[in-house]
Design an enzyme around this catalytic site. Structure first.
Site, PDB file in Angstrom:
ATOM      1  N   ARG A 266      -7.676   3.419   6.683  1.00  0.00           N
ATOM      2  CA  ARG A 266      -6.300   3.374   6.200  1.00  0.00           C
ATOM      3  C   ARG A 266      -5.606   2.210   6.887  1.00  0.00           C
ATOM      4  O   ARG A 266      -5.415   2.225   8.100  1.00  0.00           O
ATOM      5  CB  ARG A 266      -5.610   4.700   6.528  1.00  0.00           C
ATOM      6  CG  ARG A 266      -4.138   4.546   6.764  1.00  0.00           C
ATOM      7  CD  ARG A 266      -3.359   5.803   6.793  1.00  0.00           C
ATOM      8  NE  ARG A 266      -3.675   6.771   7.830  1.00  0.00           N
ATOM      9  CZ  ARG A 266      -3.192   6.737   9.081  1.00  0.00           C
ATOM     10  NH1 ARG A 266      -2.455   5.737   9.493  1.00  0.00           N
ATOM     11  NH2 ARG A 266      -3.480   7.699   9.921  1.00  0.00           N
ATOM     12  N   HIS A 270      -0.056   6.654   8.102  1.00  0.00           N
ATOM     13  CA  HIS A 270      -0.436   7.887   7.392  1.00  0.00           C
ATOM     14  C   HIS A 270       0.539   8.110   6.240  1.00  0.00           C
ATOM     15  O   HIS A 270       0.148   8.282   5.092  1.00  0.00           O
ATOM     16  CB  HIS A 270      -0.420   9.078   8.357  1.00  0.00           C
ATOM     17  CG  HIS A 270      -0.415  10.400   7.677  1.00  0.00           C
ATOM     18  ND1 HIS A 270      -1.528  10.893   7.012  1.00  0.00           N
ATOM     19  CD2 HIS A 270       0.551  11.337   7.525  1.00  0.00           C
ATOM     20  CE1 HIS A 270      -1.226  12.087   6.492  1.00  0.00           C
ATOM     21  NE2 HIS A 270       0.021  12.362   6.787  1.00  0.00           N
ATOM     22  N   TYR A 279      -0.387   4.395  18.027  1.00  0.00           N
ATOM     23  CA  TYR A 279      -1.612   5.128  18.326  1.00  0.00           C
ATOM     24  C   TYR A 279      -2.906   4.355  18.062  1.00  0.00           C
ATOM     25  O   TYR A 279      -3.974   4.862  18.337  1.00  0.00           O
ATOM     26  CB  TYR A 279      -1.636   6.488  17.599  1.00  0.00           C
ATOM     27  CG  TYR A 279      -1.441   6.449  16.089  1.00  0.00           C
ATOM     28  CD1 TYR A 279      -2.496   6.158  15.234  1.00  0.00           C
ATOM     29  CD2 TYR A 279      -0.196   6.747  15.531  1.00  0.00           C
ATOM     30  CE1 TYR A 279      -2.320   6.153  13.856  1.00  0.00           C
ATOM     31  CE2 TYR A 279      -0.010   6.740  14.148  1.00  0.00           C
ATOM     32  CZ  TYR A 279      -1.076   6.443  13.317  1.00  0.00           C
ATOM     33  OH  TYR A 279      -0.909   6.433  11.965  1.00  0.00           O
TER      34      TYR A 279
END
Lengths: 383, 324
Positions: A266, A270, A279
Site C-alpha cells: 500500500r 491505510h 510508522y
C-alpha cells in the site's frame, strides 16, 4: 525465502512480468494474454489510479469524510478482477476500487459511501459486486455462504462454461488475524465451496506490520485448512490474472476453495485518517516504488512496440476527463434526507418506526424554510 | 388438533417450512443425525437431506456469516445457536451484518434469516447455558425478535419467522421444550408481531414472554384465591412490541408488572415501562414495576431457583403495585 516470517522481502512468488517489464514464466503459469489485453490492463490500472488520486484529493478538500486508497495495489485488483467470469460474484472489503472498475461500477457510486451520502450505492445483484464491508474479514464468510449457495443451485462442476460460477472473497493481511477468516476457511474447506480467497498482503494493517499478524508467509495458512495457497507478485497484473483465472476455474469445476496471497504494498495511508510517516520508513516506500505495477506494464508495451506513444497520451487524457467528471458528479450528489432512512430498516415496516418517522417529519415541518437553509449538514464521525 | 411438546411443535413447524419452500435450509451444530441437543430438528436431515439440514462446523460466527451469504444467494437460512451463551461469538455477524444489510443496500437486499436461540434458565445447566440475551437484539434496529411460550405458537411462529423477509431472532424457552399443549395446524395463525391476552383480568396487568408466561399464569391462579384479578399478556413479540395491546390493558387495569428472567437493568422491562409511561401516564394508579433477574451473572445452577423470578416474586410485585 523467509519461511519464518510473514514479511520477508526476499520472497518467492509467481511472477510473469518483472519490474523491468520483461516476460518470464514458471512451470505452472504462463502468460496467455495478448498485447491488446495487456494494453487494456494498462488502461484499467491507470484509470483506477486516477480515480484513487482524485478521491484522495477530494477527501483532502473536505468533500469526502474518508477514503481508503488502493494506490500501489492496482495490479492485484485489475488482474484478479479481469479474471472473473460472467457468472462469478465478488465480496470486497472497502478498498477494492479497481475490482469494482472491472465490474463496471460507476466510480461515483464508490464515493457515495465515503462522502456519507449512503451506505453502498450500487446493486450487488446486478453488478455481482457486493457492498463494501467495513468490519475486517466479515465478508469472507458471506463469500463462502454465497459459494455454498452456488453449489446448491447446481452451478458448479457442470462443465458448462456459461453455467458454472465461483466467488472471490477479498481480504487484507490484517484480516487473517480475525476469527471470521479462519471460520470462513473451515466452512469453505468443509463444504468444498467454490470460493477463491484473495488476500492483498499490502504489508500494513493501519500501523501494524505483517509481522504482527503472522509468523509464517500468509499463503501457507490455507494448507492448514486443507486447500491450496499460492503467493503471487501482487504488483504483476499478468501473474494475478493467470493465477486467479486458474483458481476460479478450479472452483467452478468443483475442486473447491483456494487462497491467493497477492504480495503487494500500500503506497499511501491505510485511509486518509492515518499518517504512514509515523510508522514506516521512506526507504521502504522507495523500495516498492521501483516495483510499480503500472510502470512495468508500460515498459513492456514500449519495449515490444505493442502500442504507439499516442496510446499513453490518449489514456492520460481519458484519465483526466474521468477525474474531472468524477469530481463534478461527486459535488453534485444530492444530500440525503434522514426521513428517508426509516424506510429501509425492515421489509415489513414496524408501527413504532412508522410513528417515529411521522413524528420526525412533523418536527421538520415546524421549521420555516429560512431555518432549514441555515441548517448545515452535520459531519458524522468516521472511523 | 394435536397435543405436542414445544420441541415437537417446532419440529413440525420447521418440517412444514422445509416442505413449503425449497429455499429454506437449516444450519447448526449437531442438528443433523443427532437432531439437535434438544431434538428440535430430529428426523429432518433424514427426510430433507444433508444439503438442506446442514451439520455445521463448531463456529457460531461461521454459521451466521455463511447464512448471510446464502441469504444473498436467495436462500432462507434458519440457524440454530445451540445455547444462548454461544450466540455471542456470532454477535458481530448478527448485529453488524444480518441486521444492517437491508438498510446498507437502501432496501435492495433482503436478509430472510432466522436465528433460533434456546434461552433462559431452569434446567440445571453449567455456565453460558442459561442466558437471556434478548435485550441486545431488541436494541438493534433491523432485527425482529420473538419468543413463543406454548406449543401452538411455537408451531406457527417458526413458520411465520421463516416466511418473513426480515431477519428474526427466535428465542425458544428451553425449560418449556417438553411441556405439552394443543396445536391447531389448521387455524389461521395470528400475525407474528402481535401479543395475546392469555388470561383476562381487571386489577393488575402482568406482561411476560417465553418461559415466564407459565409462571405468571400460575401466579394469576394463586392471586385469584386472594381475590385479585390479574390480566396476563403473553408478549410473543419483543421487537417490535405490540403497544396497542399493552396500552389497552394498562389503561384498563392502571397497574402493570413486567416479568422476565433477564437482568432488570437495561432489560426489555425498562423499555416497556417507559413506553407505557409515555402512553398511559394519566391512566396509571402505580408506577410500572419490573420483576426480573438480579444484576448478577447467571448463578451456579444450585442457586438458579432462587435467582429466577417465581410465583412468589410475581405475587410480591402484585402486592407492591396494589400498595400504591
Amino acid at each position: 525465502m523467509g519461511e519464518m516470517s510473514g514479511s520477508s522481502t526476499d520472497v518467492d512468488f509467481i511472477q510473469l512480468l518483472t519490474p523491468e517489464g520483461t516476460l518470464v514464466s514458471s512451470d505452472e503459469y504462463q502468460n496467455t494474454c495478448t498485447d491488446e489485453q495487456i494494453a487494456g490492463f494498462y488502461r484499467d490500472m491507470t484509470l483506477t489510479r486516477r480515480i484513487d488520486t482524485e478521491a484522495t484529493a477530494l477527501q483532502r478538500q473536505g468533500e469526502l469524510g474518508l477514503w481508503a486508497s488502493c494506490l500501489g495495489q492496482e495490479a492485484a485488483q485489475i488482474g484478479s478482477g479481469r479474471a472473473l467470469g460472467g457468472q462469478d460474484h465478488v465480496f470486497p472489503t472497502y478498498r477494492e476500487h479497481g475490482v469494482a472498475w472491472t465490474l463496471g461500477i460507476d466510480p461515483v457510486d464508490l464515493l457515495r459511501l465515503f462522502r456519507g451520502v449512503d451506505l453502498g450505492g450500487w446493486d450487488p445483484d446486478q453488478t455481482r459486486f457486493n457492498l463494501y464491508t467495513i468490519v475486517i474479514g466479515a465478508q469472507t464468510l458471506h463469500a463462502t455462504g454465497y459459494a455454498m449457495g452456488l453449489e446448491r443451485d447446481g452451478l458448479v462442476g457442470t462443465g458448462d462454461p456459461d453455467r458454472d460460477a465461483a466467488v472471490i472473497g477479498y481480504l487484507g493481511d490484517g484480516a487473517t488475524s480475525q476469527g471470521d477468516v479462519s471460520e470462513a476457511f473451515v466452512f469453505a474447506a468443509s463444504y468444498n465451496a467454490p470460493v477463491v480467497f484473495i488476500c492483498q498482503n499490502n504489508q500494513w494493517a493501519i500501523s501494524e506490520p505483517i509481522e504482527r499478524q503472522s509468523r509464517i508467509p500468509l499463503y501457507r495458512r490455507s494448507a492448514g485448512f486443507g486447500f491450496p495457497g499460492v503467493r503471487v507478485d501482487g504488483n504483476d497484473v499478468l501473474a494475478m490474472y493467470a493465477v486467479t483465472q486458474q483458481a476460479l476455474e478450479r472452483a467452478r469445476s468443483g475442486s473447491g476453495p483456494s487462497f491467493i496471497e497477492a504480495y503487494t504494498y500500500r503506497m499511501g495511508a491505510h485511509t486518509t485518517s492515518d499518517d504512514p510517516t509515523k510508522y514506516r520508513l521512506g526507504d521502504e516506500v522507495e523500495h516498492w516504488r521501483l516495483k510499480d505495477p503500472i510502470a512495468r506494464v508500460k515498459a513492456y508495451l514500449v519495449r515490444n512496440g505493442a502500442v504507439t506513444e499516442d496510446y499513453f497520451t490518449e489514456i492520460d487524457a481519458e484519465a483526466d476527463d474521468l477525474a474531472a467528471d468524477l469530481r463534478k458528479r461527486c459535488l453534485e450528489l444530492p444530500e440525503p434526507r434522514l426521513v428517508d432512512a426509516f424506510d429501509h430498516v425492515y421489509a415489513e415496516q414496524t408501527p413504532y418506526l412508522e410513528e417515529q418517522k411521522a413524528n420526525y417529519a412533523a418536527y421538520l415541518d415546524t421549521f420555516t424554510d429560512d431555518d432549514q437553509e441555515d441548517q448545515l449538514p452535520v459531519q458524522g464521525g468516521v472511523r | 388438533m394435536s397435543r405436542l411438546t414445544i420441541a415437537k411443535a417446532l419440529n413440525a413447524g420447521l418440517r412444514r417450512a422445509l416442505e413449503a419452500d425449497p429455499k429454506v435450509v437449516l444450519a447448526g451444530e449437531d442438528i443433523g443425525k443427532l437432531g439437535g441437543v434438544f431434538r428440535v430438528t430430529e428426523g429432518l436431515q433424514k427426510d430433507f437431506g444433508e444439503a438442506r439440514v446442514i451439520d455445521s462446523p463448531l463456529a457460531e460466527s461461521g454459521i451466521v456469516g455463511t447464512a448471510v451469504g446464502m441469504a444473498l444467494r436467495g436462500y432462507r437460512p434458519v440457524c440454530e445457536m445451540q445455547f444462548d451463551g454461544f450466540t455471542m461469538p456470532a454477535f458481530d455477524q448478527i448485529v453488524n451484518q444480518v441486521a444492517k444489510m437491508r438498510n446498507r443496500s437502501a432496501g435492495r437486499l433482503k436478509m430472510p434469516v432466522v436465528i433460533r436461540i434456546p434461552y433462559g434458565g431452569g434446567i440445571g445447566a453449567v455456565e453460558h447455558h442459561s442466558e437471556s440475551p434478548e435485550a441486545y437484539f431488541c436494541h438493534t434496529p433491523g432485527l425482529k425478535v420473538v419468543s413463543p411460550s406454548n406449543a401452538h405458537d411455537a408451531y406457527w411462529m417458526i413458520q411465520q419467522a421463516v416466511a418473513s423477509d426480515d431477519p428474526v431472532i427466535f428465542f425458544e424457552p428451553k425449560r418449556r421444550y417438553h411441556e405439552r399443549g394443543e396445536v391447531d395446524e389448521h387455524t389461521e395463525p395470528q400475525p407474528l408481531h402481535t401479543s395475546s391476552v392469555v388470561r383476562p383480568g381487571s386489577d393488575v396487568t402482568v406482561l411476560a414472554y417465553g418461559p415466564m408466561v407459565k409462571v405468571c399464569l400460575d401466579a394469576a391462579t394463586a392471586a385469584e384465591d386472594e381475590g385479585r384479578s390479574l390480566e396476563v399478556i403473553d408478549l410473543r413479540t419483543l421487537s417490535p412490541l405490540d403497544m396497542t395491546m399493552i396500552t389497552e390493558s394498562a389503561q384498563k387495569t392502571g397497574r402493570v408488572i413486567i416479568v422476565h428472567e433477564a437482568a432488570v437493568s437495561g432489560g426489555l422491562g425498562g423499555e416497556i415501562a417507559a413506553r407505557i409511561g409515555e402512553h398511559c401516564f394519566y391512566s396509571l394508579e402505580a408506577p410500572v414495576l419490573r420483576v426480573g433477574g438480579f444484576d448478577i451473572p447467571y448463578p451456579a445452577s444450585r442457586l438458579e431457583e432462587e435467582y429466577l423470578p417465581d410465583l412468589d416474586r410475581v405475587l410480591d410485585g402484585v402486592d407492591r403495585s396494589l400498595a400504591f
